[in-house]
Design an enzyme around this catalytic site. Structure first.
Site, PDB file in Angstrom:
ATOM      1  N   GLU A 273      -0.884  -9.428  -0.457  1.00 31.99           N
ATOM      2  CA  GLU A 273      -2.294  -9.722  -0.171  1.00 31.99           C
ATOM      3  C   GLU A 273      -3.110  -9.794  -1.466  1.00 31.99           C
ATOM      4  O   GLU A 273      -4.005 -10.630  -1.604  1.00 31.99           O
ATOM      5  CB  GLU A 273      -2.854  -8.655   0.777  1.00 31.99           C
ATOM      6  CG  GLU A 273      -2.232  -8.767   2.180  1.00 31.99           C
ATOM      7  CD  GLU A 273      -2.519  -7.564   3.058  1.00 31.99           C
ATOM      8  OE1 GLU A 273      -2.176  -6.441   2.635  1.00 31.99           O
ATOM      9  OE2 GLU A 273      -3.067  -7.730   4.153  1.00 31.99           O
TER      10      GLU A 273
ATOM     11  N   ALA B 215       0.862  -1.171   0.000  1.00 33.47           N
ATOM     12  CA  ALA B 215       0.000   0.000   0.000  1.00 33.47           C
ATOM     13  C   ALA B 215       0.906   1.231   0.000  1.00 33.47           C
ATOM     14  O   ALA B 215       2.064   1.161   0.423  1.00 33.47           O
ATOM     15  CB  ALA B 215      -0.887  -0.016   1.229  1.00 33.47           C
TER      16      ALA B 215
HETATM   17  N1  COA Z   1       4.584   3.170  -0.890  1.00 33.74           N
HETATM   18  C1  COA Z   1       4.950   4.319  -1.487  1.00 33.74           C
HETATM   19  N2  COA Z   1       6.074   4.432  -2.254  1.00 33.74           N
HETATM   20  C2  COA Z   1       6.798   3.320  -2.404  1.00 33.74           C
HETATM   21  C3  COA Z   1       6.481   2.096  -1.812  1.00 33.74           C
HETATM   22  C4  COA Z   1       5.302   2.046  -1.022  1.00 33.74           C
HETATM   23  N3  COA Z   1       4.870   0.899  -0.452  1.00 33.74           N
HETATM   24  N4  COA Z   1       7.428   1.185  -2.132  1.00 33.74           N
HETATM   25  C5  COA Z   1       8.301   1.826  -2.917  1.00 33.74           C
HETATM   26  N5  COA Z   1       7.949   3.124  -3.082  1.00 33.74           N
HETATM   27  C6  COA Z   1       8.635   4.156  -3.843  1.00 33.74           C
HETATM   28  C7  COA Z   1       9.849   4.648  -3.102  1.00 33.74           C
HETATM   29  O1  COA Z   1       9.508   5.611  -2.141  1.00 33.74           O
HETATM   30  C8  COA Z   1      10.677   5.211  -4.240  1.00 33.74           C
HETATM   31  O2  COA Z   1      10.155   6.481  -4.591  1.00 33.74           O
HETATM   32  P1  COA Z   1      11.174   7.727  -4.861  1.00 33.74           P
HETATM   33  O3  COA Z   1      11.973   7.283  -6.059  1.00 33.74           O
HETATM   34  O4  COA Z   1      10.257   8.854  -5.142  1.00 33.74           O
HETATM   35  O5  COA Z   1      11.994   7.844  -3.624  1.00 33.74           O
HETATM   36  C9  COA Z   1      10.372   4.260  -5.394  1.00 33.74           C
HETATM   37  O6  COA Z   1       9.143   3.619  -5.058  1.00 33.74           O
HETATM   38  C10 COA Z   1      11.438   3.218  -5.576  1.00 33.74           C
HETATM   39  O7  COA Z   1      11.629   2.535  -4.342  1.00 33.74           O
HETATM   40  P2  COA Z   1      13.050   2.385  -3.609  1.00 33.74           P
HETATM   41  O8  COA Z   1      12.790   2.200  -2.138  1.00 33.74           O
HETATM   42  O9  COA Z   1      13.956   3.493  -4.005  1.00 33.74           O
HETATM   43  O10 COA Z   1      13.557   1.015  -4.263  1.00 33.74           O
HETATM   44  P3  COA Z   1      14.572  -0.024  -3.636  1.00 33.74           P
HETATM   45  O11 COA Z   1      14.922  -0.946  -4.734  1.00 33.74           O
HETATM   46  O12 COA Z   1      15.683   0.661  -2.932  1.00 33.74           O
HETATM   47  O13 COA Z   1      13.723  -0.811  -2.529  1.00 33.74           O
HETATM   48  C11 COA Z   1      11.780  -1.952  -1.671  1.00 33.74           C
HETATM   49  C12 COA Z   1      12.620  -1.588  -2.913  1.00 33.74           C
HETATM   50  C13 COA Z   1      10.523  -2.650  -2.152  1.00 33.74           C
HETATM   51  C14 COA Z   1      12.576  -2.886  -0.754  1.00 33.74           C
HETATM   52  C15 COA Z   1      11.441  -0.659  -0.907  1.00 33.74           C
HETATM   53  O14 COA Z   1      10.894   0.269  -1.824  1.00 33.74           O
HETATM   54  C16 COA Z   1      10.436  -0.842   0.189  1.00 33.74           C
HETATM   55  O15 COA Z   1      10.784  -1.344   1.250  1.00 33.74           O
HETATM   56  N6  COA Z   1       9.179  -0.417  -0.024  1.00 33.74           N
HETATM   57  C17 COA Z   1       8.155  -0.448   0.991  1.00 33.74           C
HETATM   58  C18 COA Z   1       7.638  -1.847   1.202  1.00 33.74           C
HETATM   59  C19 COA Z   1       6.592  -1.878   2.287  1.00 33.74           C
HETATM   60  O16 COA Z   1       6.852  -1.619   3.444  1.00 33.74           O
HETATM   61  N7  COA Z   1       5.372  -2.240   1.877  1.00 33.74           N
HETATM   62  C20 COA Z   1       4.267  -2.419   2.790  1.00 33.74           C
HETATM   63  C21 COA Z   1       3.490  -1.187   2.925  1.00 33.74           C
HETATM   64  S1  COA Z   1       2.171  -1.445   4.066  1.00 33.74           S
END
Ligand code: COA
Length: 260
Positions: free
Chosen positions: A114, A66
């Site tokens: 999910e 999300a």
């Molecule tokens: N919500 C909003 N934005 C998200 C997102 C999320 N769940 N997951 C990734 N993004 C965005 C990042 O903020 C980033 O945006 P930016 O370029 O404007 O900073 C972009 O997507 C790329 O993500 P980034 O974190 O830079 O990629 P990464 O390869 O370093 O890491 C993940 C990938 C998936 C490990 C990491 O993005 C992450 O942990 N995301 C959140 C996962 C999460 O907690 N999901 C559950 C939510 S309830």
């Protein structure tokens, strides 16, 4: 012109739904949940579509959860509505008569995992990763994860995943029974379409009822579920497809199902 956040493409009775916010790793915000719900509603009643495949845009993520930037501003009531919105969408997918396959092409985290769990089964690319990292944000899964994952893999493995926030590789997810098949990323959609094409040769009315019988049975005591199975089994003997399927077998020819 901006690309739609949910793209659909139908060919040979298979509709591929692509979640298309790659710059945010396809994170689910309210707008995307609404767009996906609208697509699923349209697909549910579209006669030309028999099977659905849901995937993510790009080569990195199916859906990375999300949208955290949207959630960070929510008050408790807004968060509750957001959770219900996600659950309603996933409920639509679970109860849709048509088979829905998740083709997980990268991160399937939080709401993304999910969403995949709401589909009938999951094919994954070898770079896919599955996790419910909500506790790392101080919350819990809110789109059905605390209920659907334990029903699939049991409570103990679910507790380990949910309490640790750890990610599972595609390979490990296959061993745990979350993923049916792991393939190379460039063949993922072809593999999903391949199994869909095999299903299309069968009686789709029967498949729809099999889907419903499995789903509703999982929420019933077993003695009620098997009675429900018998009544669906009996009901299918009123269909053209039952007559055609059995006659074709006895006449040593291919069945030509009409889905009625
Ligand atoms: N919500 C909003 N934005 C998200 C997102 C999320 N769940 N997951 C990734 N993004 C965005 C990042 O903020 C980033 O945006 P930016 O370029 O404007 O900073 C972009 O997507 C790329 O993500 P980034 O974190 O830079 O990629 P990464 O390869 O370093 O890491 C993940 C990938 C998936 C490990 C990491 O993005 C992450 O942990 N995301 C959140 C996962 C999460 O907690 N999901 C559950 C939510 S309830």
């Amino acid at each position: 012109m901006n690309e739609p956040i949910v793209k659909t493409n139908t060919k040979n009775e298979i509709c591929t739904v692509t979640i298309n916010r790659p710059e945010n790793l396809n994170a689910l915000n309210s707008e995307l949940l609404d767009a996906l719900a609208k697509s699923i509603e349209e697909i549910s009643t579209a006669n030309e579509i028999k099977i659905v495949i849901i995937t993510g845009s790009g080569d990195k993520a199916f859906v990375a959860g999300a949208d955290i930037s949207e959630m960070t501003e929510m008050n408790p009531v807004q968060a509750l509505h957001f959770s219900r919105k996600g659950q309603r969408l996933l409920g639509k997918i679970e109860s849709m008569e048509k088979v829905c396959i998740a083709a997980v092409n990268g991160y399937a985290l939080g709401g993304g995992f999910e969403l995949a769990l709401a589909c009938d089964f999951i094919y994954a690319s070898s770079n896919a990763q599955f996790g419910l990292p909500e506790v790392t944000l101080g919350i819990i899964p809110g789109f059905g994860g605390t209920q659907n994952l334990p029903r699939l893999i049991g409570p103990n493995r679910s507790r380990e995943l949910i309490f640790s926030g750890k990610m599972l590789s595609a390979e490990q997810a296959e061993i745990w029974g979350i993923v049916n098949k792991v393939v190379e990323q460039d063949t993922l959609l072809a593999e999903a379409k391949n199994i869909a094409t095999t299903m299309l040769k069968n009686g789709l009315t029967a498949i729809g009822f099999a889907k419903e019988t499995i789903r509703s049975g999982l929420n019933m005591p077993k003695n009620e579920a098997i009675l429900h199975e018998s009544s669906i089994f009996g009901g299918l003997f009123s269909t053209f497809d039952q007559k055609e399927g059995m006659s074709a077998f006895l006449e040593k020819r291919k069945a030509l199902f009409s889905n009625v």
